[in-house]
Write a protein that holds these residues in place. Structure first.
Motif, PDB file in Angstrom:
ATOM      1  N   ALA A  69      70.604 105.123  26.682  1.00 41.97           N
ATOM      2  CA  ALA A  69      71.054 104.069  25.765  1.00 41.97           C
ATOM      3  C   ALA A  69      71.482 102.786  26.463  1.00 41.97           C
ATOM      4  CB  ALA A  69      72.202 104.589  24.898  1.00 41.97           C
ATOM      5  N   LEU A  70      72.139 102.888  27.599  1.00 46.25           N
ATOM      6  CA  LEU A  70      72.696 101.699  28.241  1.00 46.25           C
ATOM      7  C   LEU A  70      71.598 100.785  28.778  1.00 46.25           C
ATOM      8  CD1 LEU A  70      75.210 100.166  29.319  1.00 46.25           C
ATOM      9  CD2 LEU A  70      74.975 101.507  31.424  1.00 46.25           C
ATOM     10  N   ARG A  71      71.696  99.503  28.436  1.00 42.99           N
ATOM     11  CA  ARG A  71      70.770  98.500  28.948  1.00 42.99           C
ATOM     12  C   ARG A  71      71.410  97.795  30.149  1.00 42.99           C
ATOM     13  NH1 ARG A  71      71.244  96.805  23.704  1.00 42.99           N
ATOM     14  NH2 ARG A  71      72.072  94.823  24.503  1.00 42.99           N
ATOM     15  N   PRO A  72      70.611  97.337  31.105  1.00 43.14           N
ATOM     16  CA  PRO A  72      71.171  96.676  32.282  1.00 43.14           C
ATOM     17  C   PRO A  72      72.015  95.453  31.961  1.00 43.14           C
ATOM     18  CG  PRO A  72      68.886  97.274  32.676  1.00 43.14           C
ATOM     19  CD  PRO A  72      69.152  97.532  31.215  1.00 43.14           C
ATOM     20  N   ASP A  73      71.756  94.787  30.825  1.00 47.55           N
ATOM     21  CA  ASP A  73      72.503  93.576  30.503  1.00 47.55           C
ATOM     22  C   ASP A  73      73.852  93.871  29.844  1.00 47.55           C
ATOM     23  OD1 ASP A  73      70.932  94.494  28.241  1.00 47.55           O
ATOM     24  OD2 ASP A  73      71.591  92.671  27.209  1.00 47.55           O
ATOM     25  N   PRO A  82      77.653  95.018  29.712  1.00 44.09           N
ATOM     26  CA  PRO A  82      78.732  95.146  30.691  1.00 44.09           C
ATOM     27  C   PRO A  82      79.228  96.589  30.805  1.00 44.09           C
ATOM     28  CG  PRO A  82      79.114  93.288  29.226  1.00 44.09           C
ATOM     29  CD  PRO A  82      77.982  94.074  28.636  1.00 44.09           C
ATOM     30  N   ILE A  83      79.567  96.990  32.042  1.00 46.37           N
ATOM     31  CA  ILE A  83      80.044  98.347  32.279  1.00 46.37           C
ATOM     32  C   ILE A  83      81.161  98.319  33.317  1.00 46.37           C
ATOM     33  CG2 ILE A  83      78.276  98.778  34.051  1.00 46.37           C
ATOM     34  CD1 ILE A  83      78.228 101.702  33.088  1.00 46.37           C
ATOM     35  N   VAL A  84      82.171  99.177  33.125  1.00 46.00           N
ATOM     36  CA  VAL A  84      83.317  99.283  34.041  1.00 46.00           C
ATOM     37  C   VAL A  84      83.292 100.649  34.706  1.00 46.00           C
ATOM     38  CG1 VAL A  84      85.829  99.604  34.076  1.00 46.00           C
ATOM     39  CG2 VAL A  84      84.852  97.604  32.970  1.00 46.00           C
ATOM     40  N   VAL A  85      83.606 100.686  35.999  1.00 43.13           N
ATOM     41  CA  VAL A  85      83.688 101.943  36.744  1.00 43.13           C
ATOM     42  C   VAL A  85      85.157 102.283  36.964  1.00 43.13           C
ATOM     43  CG1 VAL A  85      83.082 103.171  38.861  1.00 43.13           C
ATOM     44  CG2 VAL A  85      81.503 101.472  37.907  1.00 43.13           C
ATOM     45  N   THR A  86      85.608 103.404  36.433  1.00 44.40           N
ATOM     46  CA  THR A  86      87.001 103.823  36.609  1.00 44.40           C
ATOM     47  C   THR A  86      87.136 104.706  37.856  1.00 44.40           C
ATOM     48  OG1 THR A  86      86.711 105.794  35.229  1.00 44.40           O
ATOM     49  CG2 THR A  86      87.397 103.756  34.126  1.00 44.40           C
ATOM     50  N   PHE A 134      71.146  98.513  41.080  1.00 41.45           N
ATOM     51  CA  PHE A 134      70.184  98.803  40.023  1.00 41.45           C
ATOM     52  C   PHE A 134      70.192  97.712  38.954  1.00 41.45           C
ATOM     53  CE2 PHE A 134      70.198 103.083  41.758  1.00 41.45           C
ATOM     54  CZ  PHE A 134      68.902 103.511  41.535  1.00 41.45           C
ATOM     55  N   GLN A 135      70.896  96.601  39.239  1.00 44.19           N
ATOM     56  CA  GLN A 135      70.938  95.413  38.381  1.00 44.19           C
ATOM     57  C   GLN A 135      71.649  95.661  37.051  1.00 44.19           C
ATOM     58  OE1 GLN A 135      66.888  93.954  38.155  1.00 44.19           O
ATOM     59  NE2 GLN A 135      66.967  93.119  40.222  1.00 44.19           N
ATOM     60  N   PHE A 136      72.650  96.573  37.062  1.00 42.71           N
ATOM     61  CA  PHE A 136      73.498  96.728  35.886  1.00 42.71           C
ATOM     62  C   PHE A 136      74.600  95.669  35.912  1.00 42.71           C
ATOM     63  CE2 PHE A 136      71.484 100.858  35.716  1.00 42.71           C
ATOM     64  CZ  PHE A 136      71.367 101.074  34.354  1.00 42.71           C
TER      65      PHE A 136
END
Length: 210
Positions: free
Chosen positions: A58-62, A64-68, A97-99
């Motif tokens: 589901a997640l697209r590279p564009d 935003p994502i946070v790493v905990t 990976f361009q996330f």
């Protein structure tokens, strides 16, 4: 008549030895993978992220994502030196990976001090409260007698749905600069326990109190 010249056999052997290529010296290995300890954790992060990308549905590279910070599965709040370094490695690997990785520890202003200029912080009161993030990376660690089992997931915050998951294991020998086998005598809840031999209990991450 031309005379034949005879070269002694011993001299030929010496010449052959002199012209034989010399093998380069072997590198000074630091741990089981032949890499510095931090590099081993970064390779571990790459393995995890490669699996996350493979399983992602589901997640697209564009987005935003946070790493905990990874936590111990026993209480979901404790962490250790391996987890703190792994968090940084996961961020770097996801970015490769361009996330769209968001820095969670960025403060709300630059602090210029005599010791340096800082903007990163772990004080939640100084963090931005308006982060446009809907996906987050969470990881749990399960210590065993010879290493750490690590489970990592990408979760959608709006509905808690897992969009990708990874399972991996790192041995104590791979991270010998971060982990040691358990002692023969260990302390648990204030009580000392003596095992028949060292390494019978969970590995000990350096810096942990147990």
């Amino acid at each position: 008549m031309l005379k034949r010249a005879f070269i002694p056999l011993a001299l030929l052997v010496l010449v052959g030895c002199a012209t034989k290529p010399v093998a380069p010296p072997k590198p000074n290995l630091v741990d089981g993978n032949g890499l510095p300890p931090t590099a081993v954790i970064n390779h571990l992060a790459q393995r995890i992220v490669t699996e996350l990308v493979k399983q992602n549905d589901a997640l697209r590279p564009d987005q935003p994502i946070v790493v905990t910070t990874p936590v111990l599965v026993g209480d979901m709040s404790s962490t250790n030196a391996v987890a703190l370094q792994l968090q940084q490695g996961l961020m770097a690997s996801l970015h490769s990976f361009q996330f769209n990785v968001v820095e969670l520890n960025l403060g709300d202003g630059l602090r210029v001090t005599g010791d340096g200029d800082f903007i990163l912080t772990r004080d939640w009161q100084k963090l931005s409260t308006n982060l446009p993030v809907d996906h987050i990376v969470v990881s749990t660690m399960s210590p065993t007698t010879n290493g750490l089992a690590i489970n990592t997931r990408i979760v959608t915050l709006s509905n808690n749905r897992v969009v990708s998951a990874s399972q991996t294991f790192v041995t104590q020998k791979e991270l010998s600069n971060y982990m040691q086998p358990s002692e023969q005598i260990i302390s648990h809840d204030g009580i000392l326990y003596r095992q028949s031999a060292p390494g019978m209990n969970e590995v000990r991450v350096l810096g942990d109190e147990k």
